[in-house]
Design an enzyme around this catalytic site. Structure first.
Site, short mmCIF file in Angstrom:
data_model
loop_
_atom_site.label_atom_id
_atom_site.label_comp_id
_atom_site.label_asym_id
_atom_site.label_seq_id
_atom_site.Cartn_x
_atom_site.Cartn_y
_atom_site.Cartn_z
N ASP A 69 62.72 31.86 58.26
CA ASP A 69 61.50 32.63 58.55
C ASP A 69 61.88 33.73 59.54
O ASP A 69 62.16 33.46 60.71
CB ASP A 69 60.44 31.71 59.14
CG ASP A 69 59.16 32.47 59.47
OD1 ASP A 69 59.14 33.72 59.35
OD2 ASP A 69 58.17 31.81 59.85
N TYR A 160 52.39 48.96 59.42
CA TYR A 160 53.56 49.04 58.53
C TYR A 160 54.33 50.34 58.76
O TYR A 160 55.55 50.34 58.96
CB TYR A 160 53.09 48.95 57.07
CG TYR A 160 54.22 49.05 56.06
CD1 TYR A 160 55.00 47.94 55.76
CD2 TYR A 160 54.50 50.24 55.40
CE1 TYR A 160 56.03 48.02 54.83
CE2 TYR A 160 55.52 50.34 54.48
CZ TYR A 160 56.29 49.22 54.19
OH TYR A 160 57.31 49.31 53.27
N LYS A 164 58.20 50.86 60.30
CA LYS A 164 59.30 51.48 59.54
C LYS A 164 59.85 52.70 60.27
O LYS A 164 61.06 52.95 60.24
CB LYS A 164 58.81 51.85 58.13
CG LYS A 164 58.51 50.64 57.25
CD LYS A 164 59.74 49.79 57.02
CE LYS A 164 59.49 48.66 56.03
NZ LYS A 164 60.70 47.88 55.75
N1 LIG Z 1 57.59 48.12 47.27
C1 LIG Z 1 57.46 49.33 47.82
O1 LIG Z 1 56.65 50.17 47.38
C2 LIG Z 1 58.30 49.70 49.01
C3 LIG Z 1 58.35 51.05 49.38
C4 LIG Z 1 59.15 51.42 50.46
C5 LIG Z 1 59.86 50.46 51.16
N2 LIG Z 1 59.78 49.15 50.78
C6 LIG Z 1 60.55 48.17 51.55
O2 LIG Z 1 61.51 47.58 50.70
C7 LIG Z 1 61.78 46.25 51.18
C8 LIG Z 1 61.69 45.25 50.02
O3 LIG Z 1 60.35 45.25 49.56
P1 LIG Z 1 59.96 44.74 48.11
O4 LIG Z 1 59.09 45.77 47.53
O5 LIG Z 1 61.15 44.26 47.39
O6 LIG Z 1 59.00 43.53 48.52
P2 LIG Z 1 58.86 42.03 47.98
O7 LIG Z 1 57.56 41.56 48.54
O8 LIG Z 1 59.10 41.98 46.52
O9 LIG Z 1 60.06 41.29 48.73
C9 LIG Z 1 60.05 41.05 50.11
C10 LIG Z 1 60.77 39.74 50.38
O10 LIG Z 1 60.75 39.51 51.81
C11 LIG Z 1 60.51 38.13 51.99
N3 LIG Z 1 59.90 37.86 53.29
C12 LIG Z 1 58.68 38.25 53.72
N4 LIG Z 1 58.42 37.71 54.92
C13 LIG Z 1 59.50 36.96 55.27
C14 LIG Z 1 59.82 36.15 56.38
N5 LIG Z 1 58.97 35.97 57.40
N6 LIG Z 1 61.03 35.54 56.40
C15 LIG Z 1 61.91 35.69 55.37
N7 LIG Z 1 61.64 36.43 54.28
C16 LIG Z 1 60.45 37.06 54.22
C17 LIG Z 1 59.53 37.77 50.88
O11 LIG Z 1 59.47 36.36 50.67
C18 LIG Z 1 60.10 38.54 49.71
O12 LIG Z 1 61.04 37.78 48.98
C19 LIG Z 1 60.80 45.98 52.32
O13 LIG Z 1 61.41 46.19 53.56
C20 LIG Z 1 59.73 47.03 52.08
O14 LIG Z 1 59.04 47.36 53.26
C21 LIG Z 1 59.03 48.74 49.73
#
Ligand SMILES: NC(=O)c1ccc[n+]([C@@H]2O[C@H](COP(=O)([O-])OP(=O)(O)OC[C@H]3O[C@@H](n4cnc5c(N)ncnc54)[C@H](O)[C@@H]3O)[C@@H](O)[C@H]2O)c1
Length: 257
Positions: A69, A160, A164
């Protein structure tokens, strides 16, 4: 996909990928494994993590699940110790895990704010802090996944976006502090991606001004997570020797204008 372009590139290397149960982390971990790395896959989602690890192993890759976590204050040493125990060393740390918090200002609680910052900012810091002695020894690399939200205001994404922007700042400060070592520390800022993080956003609550949100769609279609994998492997590899303390935009032009 990175399969051919990075074949063998990370053989003999150990790579940590957080957020490996889903979305970008899942495809990133699989790509590192295909390029020969031993991959420590970190997530809080036990079932998702098991499935991701199984998928990597089914392709012949080397992966170890680390259930953690990232909101916990001891997560840095816990993850780094588990990785060193499994694979002996660490060459690359990719901080992918993050949480989204879509919420109007009046409804954004202190608890929600703290959780977003603990996972999106403090955990990457703690992991970098614990990994850096190993990375210095191995001339390794860190890649932090930020967001286009770091660079322009987003209605309803105060916590958020701020987390970032701070992650980009953290990346640059770390890069300066470790400037006299061989470690390279960079960030990548994706625009919107079609992952579980945003797919649950379709049901917006009352009182949301949709015009404020639709501005962030961009003129091109959103990225798939697979579109970003080569950039991450590039930043993690010696091919990016010239790049240190940078944040690459990967948003199909959203922040260009
Ligand atoms: N999806 C988008 O539009 C987007 C855009 C820009 C940046 N991002 C960034 O890209 C990265 C990946 O995002 P994604 O879209 O693949 O999201 P996602 O939700 O598919 O994956 C995020 C993962 O983080 C894990 N996670 C969350 N809280 C946690 C915790 N407390 N401990 C351990 N694991 C934890 C989740 O279980 C999940 O597997 C993130 O940092 C996100 O901010 C995403």
């Amino acid at each position: 996909m990175s399969d051919d372009r990075f074949a063998g590139e990370f053989a003999g290397k150990t790579v940590i990928v957080t957020g490996a149960a889903s979305g970008l982390g899942k495809v990133t971990a699989a790509a590192f494994a295909r390029s020969g790395a031993d991959v420590a896959m970190v997530d809080i989602d036990r079932d998702g993590l098991e499935q991701s690890v199984e998928a990597v192993r089914a392709e012949g890759g080397s992966a170890r699940p680390i259930l953690a976590d990232l909101s916990q204050s001891d997560v840095g040493s816990m993850v780094i110790d588990a990785t060193v125990q499994a694979f002996g060393t660490i060459d690359v740390l990719v901080n992918v895990a993050g949480v989204f918090h879509f919420s109007p200002v009046p409804q954004t609680t202190a608890e929600a704010w703290d959780r977003v910052f603990a996972i999106n900012l403090r955990a990457p810091f703690l992991l970098c802090q614990a990994a850096l002695p190993h990375l210095v020894e191995r001339a390794g690399a860190i890649v932090n996944i930020a967001s286009s939200s770091a660079f322009f205001g987003h209605a309803y994404l105060t916590a958020y976006g701020a987390s970032k922007a701070a992650l980009v700042s953290l990346t640059k400060s770390l890069a300066m502090e470790y400037a006299r070592t061989p470690v390279r520390i960079n960030a990548l800022a994706p625009g919107g991606m079609m992952t579980p993080m945003v797919s649950g956003m379709t049901s917006m609550s009352d009182g949301i001004d949709r015009d404020l949100v639709s501005r962030y769609g961009g003129l091109r279609p959103p990225n798939e997570p697979e579109d970003l994998v080569d950039l991450i492997l590039f930043l993690a590899s010696p091919r990016a020797t010239a790049v240190h303390g940078a944040c690459f935009a990967a948003d199909r032009g959203i922040t260009a204008g």
